[in-house]
Design an enzyme around this catalytic site. Structure first.
Site, mmCIF file in Angstrom:
data_model
loop_
_atom_site.group_PDB
_atom_site.id
_atom_site.type_symbol
_atom_site.label_atom_id
_atom_site.label_comp_id
_atom_site.label_asym_id
_atom_site.label_seq_id
_atom_site.Cartn_x
_atom_site.Cartn_y
_atom_site.Cartn_z
ATOM 1 N N ASP A 63 -2.623 -5.593 -15.837
ATOM 2 C CA ASP A 63 -3.375 -4.569 -15.120
ATOM 3 C C ASP A 63 -3.128 -3.184 -15.721
ATOM 4 O O ASP A 63 -2.098 -2.937 -16.352
ATOM 5 C CB ASP A 63 -2.943 -4.508 -13.654
ATOM 6 C CG ASP A 63 -3.472 -5.666 -12.826
ATOM 7 O OD1 ASP A 63 -4.015 -6.626 -13.400
ATOM 8 O OD2 ASP A 63 -3.318 -5.612 -11.591
ATOM 9 N N HIS A 208 1.844 -5.549 -16.249
ATOM 10 C CA HIS A 208 1.160 -4.272 -16.468
ATOM 11 C C HIS A 208 1.397 -3.797 -17.899
ATOM 12 O O HIS A 208 2.531 -3.837 -18.382
ATOM 13 C CB HIS A 208 1.682 -3.202 -15.503
ATOM 14 C CG HIS A 208 1.372 -3.484 -14.063
ATOM 15 N ND1 HIS A 208 2.126 -4.352 -13.302
ATOM 16 C CD2 HIS A 208 0.387 -3.015 -13.252
ATOM 17 C CE1 HIS A 208 1.622 -4.408 -12.072
ATOM 18 N NE2 HIS A 208 0.570 -3.612 -12.024
#
Length: 267
Positions: A63, A208
């Site tokens: 993400d 991430h």
């Protein structure tokens, strides 16, 4: 039905499992009927959060990127291990770094959308939320030059109305069941151990390649400074002995996914 909860400040995922056959069903006939009806009616608009546990695969998902430094190094590690990942990118960074997005596509990774920015959709009206997501999808498709079919809402927060509209527009909402807790600073080894400790067959692992909401870091919490590529290398090396294979979310959708709903969805 079983309630699963993973929480931290401003990043909460609460869910009731509707279609996991390993979870004991409701005791009463009426409850069972309601559960079956809910599955049939809500299934298409509920977020997917993992694949059928009969698989030997887990989905690697990233993400908040692309990031000009972290993402290319993550891609290097994936290439070294002949592994693929799903990148839920934000529209603005994707526009700023089109070559990185193009590299994702060229190397066989799955490009998905995480939003125009990192705003929580549940703080917007349905029309504004849907418009923001669809605008971001168009921007990402324009950069990637491939169709985008998956969406992960920032913080995992959305609503059934938003999900239903996005589903009608060809976007599937995807959450996660495993995480590295890599939104805060820590030692690379411990972050990788966090991820490996939560992996189960069919899991969607949340990672991430950037942190898009640094303003939410609490004092004395440190913003991430660790080596994200090193974390991934440790995770992939650690998976070797588990019998689990890393894939993209799209590889697991054909085998069936488990879906869920939570309190912040029902509005």
């Amino acid at each position: 039905m079983r309630i699963l909860q993973v929480s931290r400040r401003d990043r909460v995922v609460r869910r009731r499992v509707l279609d996991d056959e390993s979870v004991p069903g409701p005791a009463g006939v009426i409850d069972r009927t309601i559960a079956v009806a809910a599955r049939a009616v809500l299934g298409p608009v509920l977020p997917a959060f993992r694949a059928d546990p009969a698989t030997d695969c887990v989905a690697l998902t990233y993400d908040d990127g692309p990031h000009p430094e972290h993402t290319p190094r993550v891609l290097d590690v994936l290439a070294e291990h002949d592994a693929r990942a799903t990148f839920f990118v934000l529209a603005e960074p994707a526009r700023r770094h089109p070559r990185i997005v193009s590299r994702m596509v060229a190397e066989g990774h799955e490009v998905a959308v995480h939003g125009a920015d990192h705003r929580r959709l549940t703080r917007l009206g349905t029309r504004a939320a849907v418009g923001s997501v669809l605008g971001a999808r168009h921007a990402v498709e324009d950069v990637a030059q491939v169709p985008v079919r998956l969406f992960r809402p920032p913080y995992g927060a959305s609503t059934l109305r938003v999900n239903a509209t996005l589903h009608a527009c060809g976007l599937e909402v995807v959450l996660w069941t495993a995480e590295a807790r890599d939104w805060m600073h820590d030692d690379e080894r411990r972050i990788a151990e966090n991820a490996l400790g939560t992996l189960r067959p069919g899991a969607f692992l949340l990672l991430h390649d950037d942190r898009a909401d640094p303003e939410l870091a609490d004092d004395p919490a440190e913003l991430p400074r660790f080596d994200r590529a090193d974390v991934l290398r440790r995770i992939l090396d650690g998976m070797v002995g588990t019998g689990l294979r890393p894939v993209v979310v799209g590889d697991l959708r054909g085998d069936g996914v488990l879906r869920s709903y939570g309190p912040d969805l029902v509005r």
